[in-house]
Write a protein that holds these residues in place. Sequence first.
Motif, short mmCIF file in Angstrom:
data_model
loop_
_atom_site.label_atom_id
_atom_site.label_comp_id
_atom_site.label_asym_id
_atom_site.label_seq_id
_atom_site.Cartn_x
_atom_site.Cartn_y
_atom_site.Cartn_z
N LEU A 7 0.84 -1.19 0.00
CA LEU A 7 0.00 0.00 0.00
C LEU A 7 0.88 1.24 0.00
O LEU A 7 1.90 1.29 0.67
CB LEU A 7 -0.91 0.02 1.23
CG LEU A 7 -1.90 1.19 1.28
CD1 LEU A 7 -2.95 1.05 0.19
CD2 LEU A 7 -2.57 1.29 2.64
N LYS A 8 0.46 2.23 -0.77
CA LYS A 8 1.16 3.52 -0.79
C LYS A 8 0.11 4.61 -0.60
O LYS A 8 -1.05 4.45 -0.98
CB LYS A 8 1.87 3.74 -2.13
CG LYS A 8 2.89 2.66 -2.49
CD LYS A 8 3.55 2.99 -3.82
CE LYS A 8 4.47 1.86 -4.28
NZ LYS A 8 3.70 0.69 -4.79
N VAL A 9 0.53 5.72 -0.01
CA VAL A 9 -0.35 6.87 0.11
C VAL A 9 0.45 8.14 -0.14
O VAL A 9 1.53 8.33 0.41
CB VAL A 9 -1.06 6.93 1.48
CG1 VAL A 9 -0.07 6.92 2.63
CG2 VAL A 9 -1.94 8.18 1.58
N PHE A 57 -3.11 3.72 -3.08
CA PHE A 57 -2.98 2.82 -4.22
C PHE A 57 -1.90 1.79 -3.93
O PHE A 57 -1.20 1.88 -2.92
CB PHE A 57 -2.63 3.61 -5.49
CG PHE A 57 -1.31 4.34 -5.42
CD1 PHE A 57 -0.18 3.81 -6.02
CD2 PHE A 57 -1.20 5.55 -4.76
CE1 PHE A 57 1.05 4.48 -5.96
CE2 PHE A 57 0.01 6.23 -4.69
CZ PHE A 57 1.13 5.70 -5.29
N HIS A 58 -1.75 0.80 -4.80
CA HIS A 58 -0.67 -0.17 -4.61
C HIS A 58 -0.06 -0.62 -5.93
O HIS A 58 0.53 -1.69 -6.05
CB HIS A 58 -1.12 -1.39 -3.78
CG HIS A 58 -2.19 -2.23 -4.43
ND1 HIS A 58 -1.93 -3.44 -5.01
CD2 HIS A 58 -3.51 -2.02 -4.58
CE1 HIS A 58 -3.05 -3.96 -5.49
NE2 HIS A 58 -4.02 -3.11 -5.24
N ASP A 59 -0.16 0.24 -6.94
CA ASP A 59 0.52 -0.01 -8.22
C ASP A 59 1.90 0.63 -8.19
O ASP A 59 2.14 1.57 -7.44
CB ASP A 59 -0.28 0.60 -9.37
CG ASP A 59 -1.67 -0.01 -9.49
OD1 ASP A 59 -1.74 -1.21 -9.78
OD2 ASP A 59 -2.66 0.72 -9.29
N ASP A 60 2.79 0.10 -9.01
CA ASP A 60 4.09 0.74 -9.17
C ASP A 60 3.92 1.96 -10.07
O ASP A 60 3.30 1.89 -11.13
CB ASP A 60 5.10 -0.23 -9.80
CG ASP A 60 5.48 -1.34 -8.83
OD1 ASP A 60 5.51 -1.07 -7.62
OD2 ASP A 60 5.73 -2.47 -9.29
N ALA A 61 4.46 3.07 -9.65
CA ALA A 61 4.34 4.30 -10.45
C ALA A 61 5.50 5.22 -10.13
O ALA A 61 5.98 5.27 -9.00
CB ALA A 61 3.01 4.99 -10.17
#
Length: 423
Positions: A7-9, A57-61
């Motif tokens: 998870l990222k925020v 989100f939890h996609d690589d970006a």
Amino acid sequence: MLLNSELKVIRWDYRMADNILEIKLQEDDDKLQKMLSSKGIEKRVILRTCNRLEIYFHDDAKFSENELENAELLKDEHAIRHLLRVSSGLESMSIGEQEILRQIKEAFDLAHKQGRTDKFLSMIFQKALKVGKEVRETTEISHGKVSIPSIMIEQIEKKGLLNSSTIGVIGTGKMAATVVKYLKKKPSVKITIYGRNEEAGSELSHLFKVNFRKTLDIGNIVEECHVIVTATSSKTPLITRELIEKIPRKLLFIDISNPKNIEESYSNPNVELINLEMANQILQENRKRKEKDIEVAETIIDRELRKIYSKLAEGEIEGYIASIYSRSKDILSDEIEKFSRAIENGTEEREALELLGNSIVNKVLAPETLTLKKMVREGKTESVREFLDSAMKFTDRELYSSSEDHKENQSQQVQNHQLYQKP
């Protein structure tokens, strides 16, 4: 962090200086959505309130420095813990704020309706809502005046201005609506909403059965009201020092706007001003009174964080085991075809069976064997030893030593196969 579960925020909130949050909140939502899609972030939840903008989100970006300018990026456990703290009211300007739970649910429901959630985000957000509810049921963290509007209205009440007073609310957004909602609990107050957005103002007027005037003529508003509450997103002050200094009678200003709507550097003993900065002392006193509740909330968050990681680990292991069975069946199918061709070409059945068996064993065990050897070369001997100690307890002899063990293994194979077949 577990694979595919990071998870990222990206967050901006009220603690950031130089009106950073205000600038972000005023950006067009469609522009933000397009930017995220351009980065390949299709699964996301955007939490937008008066005091924060957060993208989960939890996609690589990859983002440029400009795109993340002044933002804070949290990952892994830090991101999950942050969401649980937000839902518990620990990250709010006013500790224990109730409104944030509804806002989180609405943000998730909107993302779900737009097809922007998945199993992982759903699990994390459902857990966050559960934690937020439990914290409030277990502690008194949300007791008393916990929202900024309710605290400000309490100040109006302490000054005896909620009896037969005319109160003007400048603004037609969410914060203004919350103020009116609290004021409506005081039946002797006459409320008028002021603003230029006729559609939003009329909607609030109809919802709360109060007056609405499409104007921001501050001079007229000052003449009509005993108390004026400003709750707009105006980038410049609506009520200037010069105007305040001309007011000939007692008047109370409540400024809950960020940036400030009312200039402070005035000289007029008739006028009193309370804004977010001045309310900070009240907020700090509230936080101090609830230190024990905060400790309990942190304990609940720690416990649920462990459960989340346990569930993620269990899900990943089940997925990995399912992939082993699937891979093994593919290998078996290929080797059976080779066996058939070998028999057709005249190879002795015993020899062909030995070739088939050896090939299956080597191909099935190759990934795990190479991984264990790689771990040893990298010095991860303790992890390898722990795995081997556990694995040795389940040798073929011990695994099939009883019919119950055999049934359990068969059941596991069926479960893994079913899991793999899920869409």
